[in-house]
Design a protein around this motif. Structure first.
Motif, PDB file in Angstrom:
ATOM      1  N   ASN A   1       1.203  -1.439   0.096  1.00 15.30           N
ATOM      2  CA  ASN A   1       0.260  -0.098   0.144  1.00 15.30           C
ATOM      3  C   ASN A   1       0.496   1.220   0.059  1.00 15.30           C
ATOM      4  O   ASN A   1       1.753   1.121   0.463  1.00 15.30           O
ATOM      5  CB  ASN A   1      -0.851  -0.198   1.588  1.00 15.30           C
ATOM      6  N   GLY A   2       0.701   2.533  -0.796  1.00 17.82           N
ATOM      7  CA  GLY A   2       1.710   3.471  -0.972  1.00 17.82           C
ATOM      8  C   GLY A   2       0.602   4.845  -1.176  1.00 17.82           C
ATOM      9  O   GLY A   2      -0.297   4.743  -1.693  1.00 17.82           O
ATOM     10  N   MET A   3       1.344   5.822  -0.805  1.00 13.40           N
ATOM     11  CA  MET A   3       1.086   6.902  -1.148  1.00 13.40           C
ATOM     12  C   MET A   3       1.598   8.178  -2.182  1.00 13.40           C
ATOM     13  O   MET A   3       3.036   7.530  -1.418  1.00 13.40           O
ATOM     14  CB  MET A   3       0.511   7.943   0.261  1.00 13.40           C
ATOM     15  N   THR A   4       0.758   8.692  -3.028  1.00 17.38           N
ATOM     16  CA  THR A   4       1.987  10.467  -2.786  1.00 17.38           C
ATOM     17  C   THR A   4       1.092  11.377  -3.146  1.00 17.38           C
ATOM     18  O   THR A   4      -0.019  11.316  -3.568  1.00 17.38           O
ATOM     19  CB  THR A   4       2.831   9.810  -4.408  1.00 17.38           C
ATOM     20  N   LEU A   5       0.994  11.626  -1.798  1.00 19.30           N
ATOM     21  CA  LEU A   5      -0.064  12.959  -1.893  1.00 19.30           C
ATOM     22  C   LEU A   5       0.963  13.985  -1.429  1.00 19.30           C
ATOM     23  O   LEU A   5       1.691  15.118  -0.404  1.00 19.30           O
ATOM     24  CB  LEU A   5      -0.742  12.874  -0.588  1.00 19.30           C
ATOM     25  N   PHE A   6       0.536  15.091  -2.489  1.00 18.44           N
ATOM     26  CA  PHE A   6       1.184  16.445  -1.998  1.00 18.44           C
ATOM     27  C   PHE A   6      -0.074  17.636  -3.056  1.00 18.44           C
ATOM     28  O   PHE A   6      -0.481  17.103  -3.305  1.00 18.44           O
ATOM     29  CB  PHE A   6       3.080  16.337  -2.903  1.00 18.44           C
ATOM     30  N   ASP A   7       0.953  19.297  -2.741  1.00 16.96           N
ATOM     31  CA  ASP A   7       0.232  20.079  -2.788  1.00 16.96           C
ATOM     32  C   ASP A   7       0.774  20.315  -3.718  1.00 16.96           C
ATOM     33  O   ASP A   7       1.922  21.832  -3.510  1.00 16.96           O
ATOM     34  CB  ASP A   7      -0.190  20.673  -1.929  1.00 16.96           C
ATOM     35  N   LYS A   8       0.547  20.912  -5.173  1.00 17.33           N
ATOM     36  CA  LYS A   8       2.229  22.027  -6.234  1.00 17.33           C
ATOM     37  C   LYS A   8       0.483  22.899  -6.286  1.00 17.33           C
ATOM     38  O   LYS A   8       0.026  23.593  -6.573  1.00 17.33           O
ATOM     39  CB  LYS A   8       1.278  21.124  -7.649  1.00 17.33           C
ATOM     40  N   PRO A   9       1.955  23.675  -6.447  1.00 16.76           N
ATOM     41  CA  PRO A   9       1.405  24.795  -6.022  1.00 16.76           C
ATOM     42  C   PRO A   9       0.615  26.104  -7.231  1.00 16.76           C
ATOM     43  O   PRO A   9       1.038  25.366  -8.720  1.00 16.76           O
ATOM     44  CB  PRO A   9       2.947  26.556  -6.126  1.00 16.76           C
ATOM     45  N   GLU A  10      -0.243  26.694  -7.422  1.00 12.98           N
ATOM     46  CA  GLU A  10      -0.872  27.486  -8.094  1.00 12.98           C
ATOM     47  C   GLU A  10      -0.094  27.723 -10.176  1.00 12.98           C
ATOM     48  O   GLU A  10      -0.203  27.026 -10.656  1.00 12.98           O
ATOM     49  CB  GLU A  10      -1.306  28.264  -8.317  1.00 12.98           C
ATOM     50  N   PRO A  11       0.966  28.531  -9.826  1.00  8.77           N
ATOM     51  CA  PRO A  11       1.814  29.109 -11.435  1.00  8.77           C
ATOM     52  C   PRO A  11       2.508  27.568 -11.252  1.00  8.77           C
ATOM     53  O   PRO A  11       2.920  27.637 -12.855  1.00  8.77           O
ATOM     54  CB  PRO A  11       3.345  29.576 -10.087  1.00  8.77           C
TER      55      PRO A  11
END
Ligand SMILES: NC(=O)c1ccc[n+]([C@@H]2O[C@H](COP(=O)([O-])OP(=O)(O)OC[C@H]3O[C@@H](n4cnc5c(N)ncnc54)[C@H](O)[C@@H]3O)[C@@H](O)[C@H]2O)c1
Length: 355
Positions: free
Chosen positions: A146-156
């Motif tokens: 079980n794995g995750m890649t959860l991040f938040d890319k910036p608007e620009p």
């Protein structure tokens, strides 16, 4: 000194240039990039500059070449290197279509000229330690992952139009790394199912996906990925090995077997204390740390060994092709709402383009 030509001096190409410049066993033979930035980099590093890669290969006759060009140019550049007997490191994905990747793999195998694909995680200390632990049988037969890649890319990041269109999202940009690591650690993928959503950003491309994976050895897996969720649960943070992210140690991948479980990248092994184990008894936690080396340096060290023909590529064009096909299978499974097999993707070579 091993002489390496750099084809493409953009975001990742500049990193390769820096790595080569600081490596005691390698030097830059040429920088080929028609952009003003490419020319300026070559001037700053006092390296011969070219605008056309065939000319760069012909005139400088390098021992190896790093292909850090846009995906659609990987095939022609890799074939140009193979034609001249020059070992290459082709950035991921191996090509923009399965058919193009297959042509590179065939040419590499027919001519006996090695191609290493730039799935750098395979050279990472945490993935290496996980591979070693699994190979040593510490986990027993694998059962589930079980794995995750959860991040938040910036608007620009999304100002570039292609990043808002199908092919420019987390499946083909980011998940391909996770798929490659899963194939490396767990085994070949047999089939996938997937859901995607673009509910957060509302772009044509997905921002979030969940994936169910069946491996050929019977292991079952699941993975979630999003570029719109704030979390530290992504290899980029957890491993402390990424080029553009801070180190925030923690787990992002969980592998469970009949004897023990391993979390990556924090590298904890969980096992029963006694032989006749019972599920209500406490588990022991042991550390299985990596060796403290640096992923991209390891990749370059390995490429130099491949150039010297001392090592076979850790990820060949054929292997990179399967990673590409499995990643495209996820995209197709979500779009067509069905199970898609790796064999099907490899048979329909060339139908799917990658941004
Ligand atoms: N492994 C990694 O960590 C990683 C990270 C980023 C990108 N990548 C991969 O590396 C490749 C390049 O990505 P990027 O983000 O550096 O892209 P980029 O757009 O920043 O750089 C590409 C460069 O290629 C040059 N170029 C275009 N056409 C050319 C030609 N015909 N001859 C010579 N140079 C030419 C461009 O001028 C540009 O400088 C892609 O395949 C990408 O998927 C890998």
């Amino acid at each position: 000194m091993i002489r390496i030509a750099l084809l493409g001096a953009g975001l990742i190409g500049r990193e390769h240039a820096e790595l080569i410049q600081t490596h005691p066993g390698a030097e830059l033979a040429a920088i080929c990039d028609p952009s003003p930035e490419g020319k300026a980099l070559a001037e700053r590093l006092s390296v011969p500059h070219f605008s056309a890669y065939v000319e760069a290969l012909e005139k400088t006759r390098p021992d190896g070449a790093i292909i850090a060009l846009p995906n659609r140019l990987h095939e022609a550049a890799a074939l140009a290197c193979i034609d001249r007997g020059i070992a290459s490191l082709v950035e991921k994905p191996v090509a923009d279509t399965v058919a193009a990747g297959a042509r590179i793999a065939e040419a590499s195998e027919d001519r006996g000229v090695p191609v290493l694909v730039g799935h750098h995680r395979r050279h990472s200390p945490d993935i290496r330690a996980a591979k070693k632990s699994i190979a040593a049988g510490e986990l027993g037969g694998l059962v589930a992952v079980n794995g995750m890649t959860l991040f938040d890319k910036p608007e620009p990041y999304f100002q570039a139009e292609w990043r808002r269109q199908p092919g420019g999202g987390p499946l083909l940009i980011n998940l391909i790394h996770d798929i490659d690591a899963l194939r490396h650690l767990v085994g070949e993928i047999e089939s996938v199912r997937a859901f995607t959503s673009s509910a957060v950003r509302g772009f044509a491309v997905e921002d979030t996906a969940s994936i169910a994976i069946r491996f050929r050895n019977g292991v079952l897996g699941s993975f979630v990925i999003s570029d719109a969720a704030v979390s530290p649960w992504a290899w980029e943070y957890c491993s402390g090995q990424a080029l553009y992210h801070p180190s925030q140690p923690g787990p992002c991948l969980f592998i469970a077997g009949r004897k023990a479980a391993l979390s990556v990248s924090d590298m904890y092994l969980w096992r029963h204390a006694e032989q006749d184990h019972h599920w209500q008894h406490p588990l022991l936690r042991e550390h299985r740390p990596g060796d403290g080396s640096r992923t991209y340096v390891n990749q370059l060290d390995h490429f130099l060994a491949v150039i010297r023909r001392e090592a076979a590529p850790l990820i060949s064009a054929r292997d990179g092709l399967a990673t590409l096909a499995a990643t495209l299978a996820v995209e197709m499974a979500a779009r067509e709402d069905r199970t898609v097999t790796l064999d099907e993707m490899l048979a329909t070579a060339g139908q799917r383009a990658v941004a």
